[in-house]
Design a protein around this motif. Sequence first.
Motif, PDB file in Angstrom:
ATOM      1  N   PRO A  50      52.134 -11.154  17.304  1.00  0.00           N
ATOM      2  CA  PRO A  50      52.860  -9.879  17.254  1.00  0.00           C
ATOM      3  C   PRO A  50      53.027  -9.344  15.829  1.00  0.00           C
ATOM      4  O   PRO A  50      52.987  -8.137  15.612  1.00  0.00           O
ATOM      5  CB  PRO A  50      54.229 -10.213  17.857  1.00  0.00           C
ATOM      6  N   MET A  54      50.962  -6.053  15.736  1.00  0.00           N
ATOM      7  CA  MET A  54      51.959  -5.032  16.044  1.00  0.00           C
ATOM      8  C   MET A  54      53.048  -5.004  14.972  1.00  0.00           C
ATOM      9  O   MET A  54      54.228  -5.179  15.274  1.00  0.00           O
ATOM     10  CB  MET A  54      52.575  -5.307  17.409  1.00  0.00           C
ATOM     11  N   GLU A  56      54.534  -2.671  13.369  1.00  0.00           N
ATOM     12  CA  GLU A  56      55.556  -1.630  13.488  1.00  0.00           C
ATOM     13  C   GLU A  56      55.914  -1.340  14.943  1.00  0.00           C
ATOM     14  O   GLU A  56      56.390  -0.268  15.284  1.00  0.00           O
ATOM     15  CB  GLU A  56      55.076  -0.359  12.786  1.00  0.00           C
ATOM     16  N   GLY A  57      55.670  -2.306  15.814  1.00  0.00           N
ATOM     17  CA  GLY A  57      56.069  -2.155  17.199  1.00  0.00           C
ATOM     18  C   GLY A  57      55.004  -1.607  18.124  1.00  0.00           C
ATOM     19  O   GLY A  57      55.211  -1.537  19.327  1.00  0.00           O
ATOM     20  N   GLU A  58      53.876  -1.191  17.580  1.00  0.00           N
ATOM     21  CA  GLU A  58      52.777  -0.714  18.414  1.00  0.00           C
ATOM     22  C   GLU A  58      51.475  -1.298  17.889  1.00  0.00           C
ATOM     23  O   GLU A  58      51.370  -1.687  16.731  1.00  0.00           O
ATOM     24  CB  GLU A  58      52.721   0.808  18.439  1.00  0.00           C
ATOM     25  N   LEU A  59      50.478  -1.363  18.748  1.00  0.00           N
ATOM     26  CA  LEU A  59      49.206  -1.983  18.403  1.00  0.00           C
ATOM     27  C   LEU A  59      48.588  -1.284  17.194  1.00  0.00           C
ATOM     28  O   LEU A  59      48.411  -0.072  17.186  1.00  0.00           O
ATOM     29  CB  LEU A  59      48.256  -1.927  19.595  1.00  0.00           C
ATOM     30  N   ALA A  60      48.251  -2.068  16.170  1.00  0.00           N
ATOM     31  CA  ALA A  60      47.743  -1.503  14.915  1.00  0.00           C
ATOM     32  C   ALA A  60      46.421  -2.167  14.553  1.00  0.00           C
ATOM     33  O   ALA A  60      46.350  -3.000  13.660  1.00  0.00           O
ATOM     34  CB  ALA A  60      48.769  -1.689  13.804  1.00  0.00           C
ATOM     35  N   ASN A  65      45.933  -1.777   8.208  1.00  0.00           N
ATOM     36  CA  ASN A  65      46.878  -2.829   8.576  1.00  0.00           C
ATOM     37  C   ASN A  65      46.767  -3.969   7.563  1.00  0.00           C
ATOM     38  O   ASN A  65      45.871  -4.805   7.626  1.00  0.00           O
ATOM     39  CB  ASN A  65      46.592  -3.335   9.994  1.00  0.00           C
TER      40      ASN A  65
END
Length: 102
Positions: A50, A54, A56-60, A65
């Motif tokens: 995670p 993720m 920042e809370g969403e799939l990156a 990244n």
Amino acid sequence: MISLLLMLTVITFSCRYVFLEPKLPIRLNYRAKHFLSYSAPAVLSAIAAPILFMPEGELALHLHNRYLWAALAAIIIMLATQRMLLTVSLSFAVFIALGQYL
């Protein structure tokens, strides 16, 4: 609250003590030891995935990244040097440096 914390501490300690104390007659067979050998990589993957994918809370899954770039640097450094402290230090430096550019 303190009593709950104390109970959890006693339970955790006793579960680990049973397998770490050499004087106790409890031994794990080969199959159980082999099965438990997968627990450390599984826990590490569950913690790291995670953060890497993720942040920042969403799939990156993009080139900006820095978590993925630092993880890739850590893999390459570890394969090249086989030295843990050097790998952690250099990959952390890569992570910090990428924060300036990405």
